[in-house]
Design an enzyme around this catalytic site. Structure first.
Site, mmCIF file in Angstrom:
data_model
loop_
_atom_site.group_PDB
_atom_site.id
_atom_site.type_symbol
_atom_site.label_atom_id
_atom_site.label_comp_id
_atom_site.label_asym_id
_atom_site.label_seq_id
_atom_site.Cartn_x
_atom_site.Cartn_y
_atom_site.Cartn_z
ATOM 1 N NE ARG A 85 4.902 10.200 -4.211
ATOM 2 C CZ ARG A 85 3.680 10.242 -3.675
ATOM 3 N NH1 ARG A 85 3.538 10.316 -2.388
ATOM 4 N NH2 ARG A 85 2.610 10.194 -4.432
ATOM 5 C CG ASP B 188 -4.294 0.072 1.132
ATOM 6 O OD1 ASP B 188 -4.211 0.811 0.146
ATOM 7 O OD2 ASP B 188 -4.015 0.454 2.289
ATOM 8 C CB SER C 281 -0.935 -0.045 1.192
ATOM 9 O OG SER C 281 -1.642 -1.248 1.141
HETATM 10 C C1 BGC Z 1 -0.293 5.122 0.393
HETATM 11 C C2 BGC Z 1 -1.392 4.452 -0.408
HETATM 12 C C3 BGC Z 1 -2.306 3.663 0.507
HETATM 13 C C4 BGC Z 1 -2.796 4.514 1.669
HETATM 14 C C5 BGC Z 1 -3.654 3.729 2.649
HETATM 15 C C6 BGC Z 1 -0.900 5.913 1.547
HETATM 16 O O1 BGC Z 1 0.128 6.446 2.333
HETATM 17 O O2 BGC Z 1 0.452 5.988 -0.435
HETATM 18 O O3 BGC Z 1 -0.848 3.602 -1.396
HETATM 19 O O4 BGC Z 1 -3.394 3.203 -0.232
HETATM 20 O O5 BGC Z 1 -1.690 5.056 2.363
HETATM 21 O O6 BGC Z 1 -2.973 2.635 3.158
#
Ligand code: BGC
Length: 478
Positions: free
Chosen positions: A179, A217, A164
């Site tokens: 990143r 996610d 995620s």
């Molecule tokens: C991430 C996402 C993720 C979200 C929730 C963010 O910091 O960049 O990819 O879906 O957090 O987990």
């Protein structure tokens, strides 16, 4: 002077109730000014939403924008008929979840799962250690469940990897980390495809597993919920971080025009935690600015840093430091060392404070004592409670601007927005506040259960969602 512990007190019926005690002028004026500071009236939410829609459009354009709008390579809504056994893993903030998902093919599924605690230094470890840790957990899981897994010679267990963090994807089994977010900072992963990194670690242990899909996610949440509830149009996470995914029409995605795709839809992982990195509309306070400038990635994830789990306790801590230095709270405290420790307060701090049902706020007293080693007077607790309410309310209200923007962008008048994550599931009143804010934006003026766009609890995105996406990926590669 701190008061003696009170043994009994009456119940406060609900939060946001005015206190029954007379407050000193300095406490009263701090409560008022902090309420004003964190206020998000309907007109601000509407302005944020309008800007959000434009930013979503920019993200889909060839030139791109702040919000990455990453194609997730899930090109169809699930039919509910997907079937079979799949492994799924989810690298979360505090643990690694490993599941075996049995998709029933009739909109049902069963899950067998294990959770492995992440080593404490995981956020800053080396890349090879991260992936060999994951492979070792999978090895243990396979060993423990070998009696129910299909381990016949030559068969590889298909795995959906929920990762995620923002990854650019050229295909479903590919993802270059753009990143790190949420405080992760592991060297040697940004700019690399994480799928071969995991596959190599699995091969090293000679595990019969093939990573067939890399999943955000939010995309997992979207697909898992659409599998069981066809009204689902969005998958949202309100957890340590925040983000949303939805299905976009391919002819509305200019940046994919040169690929001549045959499919009608594409799941988009918006990565809208990055909304307003240019600081045009979000009402940032000096505390949000400090959080950003002292984070490992200043200037990034502006939206997320103002509202989500990882940051709520820290905003409160920074405000309390100011209140202390202004002589408003903890005046006679001898040791304020903990108060000055960044990130000592996680989201459970404001959550527990808001949950205190007692008139004299004795739970608040307990939490502040336990986590900060500080004693509080009754009126200090009133101030801390009011601050938690302001921060919690702002978080919920700003969060839904993403939902409103996606609905406007897709012109959805009625749908289910499936939500998951610790803040959504556990933070007191988040659901009610979020629904109220959505109503404020759209002006429905309806009770929560009659809202045309309803935020509903999601199905298991990183388990079932990852498995269904792995199934779709396998089906499409045949
Ligand atoms: C991430 C996402 C993720 C979200 C929730 C963010 O910091 O960049 O990819 O879906 O957090 O987990």
């Amino acid at each position: 002077m701190a008061e003696p512990d009170q043994i009994e007190s009456t119940r406060r019926i609900q939060t946001n109730q005015p206190s029954s005690i007379v407050l000193s002028p300095s406490i009263e004026s701090s409560i008022k000014s902090l309420k004003a500071l964190f206020l998000t009236p309907p007109e601000i939410l509407r302005a944020i939403t309008d800007h959000f829609v434009n930013e979503l459009l920019k993200g889909l354009s060839v030139k791109g924008g702040n919000i990455p709008m990453i194609p997730g390579w899930v090109t169809e809504y699930p039919t509910g008929k997907e079937k079979g056994d799949y492994l799924a893993i989810d690298l979360g903030g505090t643990n690694l979840r490993v599941c075996l998902v049995k998709l029933g093919g009739d909109r049902t599924f069963d899950t067998i799962q294990s959770k492995f605690g992440l080593p404490l230094d995981i956020r800053t470890t080396e890349a090879s250690k991260l992936f060999s840790f994951i492979a070792n957990c999978l090895s243990q899981f396979v060993e423990e469940n070998k009696h129910i897994l299909d381990l016949k010679d030559g068969h590889k267990l298909p795995l959906g990897f929920t990762f995620s963090y923002p990854c650019s994807q050229k295909a479903i089994n590919h993802g270059v980390l753009q990143r790190w977010t949420k405080g992760y900072d592991i060297k040697g992963v940004e700019g690399h495809d994480v799928v071969p990194m995991l596959q190599d670690a699995l091969n090293e242990l000679e595990l019969p597993i093939e990573v067939v899909a890399l999943i955000n996610d939010t995309t997992g949440t979207l697909v898992a919920s659409a599998y069981t509830d066809p009204k689902t149009e969005m998958g949202l996470i309100f957890g340590t971080g925040c983000n949303g995914a939805y299905f976009e029409r391919v002819d509305q995605i200019p940046k994919l025009a040169d690929q001549n795709l045959k499919c009608e839809y594409m799941a988009i992982n918006c990565e809208y935690g990055a909304f307003d990195n240019e600081h045009k509309v979000l009402p940032r306070t000096k505390y949000d600015i400090i959080i950003d400038s002292e984070s490992p990635r200043p200037g990034q994830q502006a939206f997320e840093k103002m509202i989500l789990g990882y940051y709520l306790g820290e905003v409160m801590r920074l405000v309390m430091v100011d209140l202390h230095e202004e002589g408003v709270i903890f005046k006679d405290a001898k040791d304020t060392k903990k108060l000055y420790e960044p990130y000592i307060l996680d989201t459970s701090f404001p959550a527990r404070i808001e949950e205190d049902p007692f008139e004299n706020l004795s739970d608040v007293q307990e939490v502040v004592r336990e986590l900060l080693g500080l004693e509080t007077t009754r009126e200090e607790r009133e101030l801390i409670r009011s601050l938690a309410e302001s921060v919690g309310e702002r978080s919920a209200r700003l969060s839904v601007c993403g939902i409103a923007a996606l609905a406007k962008k897709r012109n959805l008048k009625e749908c289910h927005a499936a939500a998951d994550g610790l803040v959504y599931n556990k933070y007191p009143q988040f659901k009610e506040r979020a629904a109220k804010a959505l109503d404020d934006i759209f002006g429905w003026n309806l009770p929560m259960d009659q809202h045309p766009i309803k935020i509903v609890a999601a199905e298991d995105g990183s388990g079932a969602g990852a498995a269904i996406i792995a199934a779709l990926a396998q089906h499409n590669s045949k």
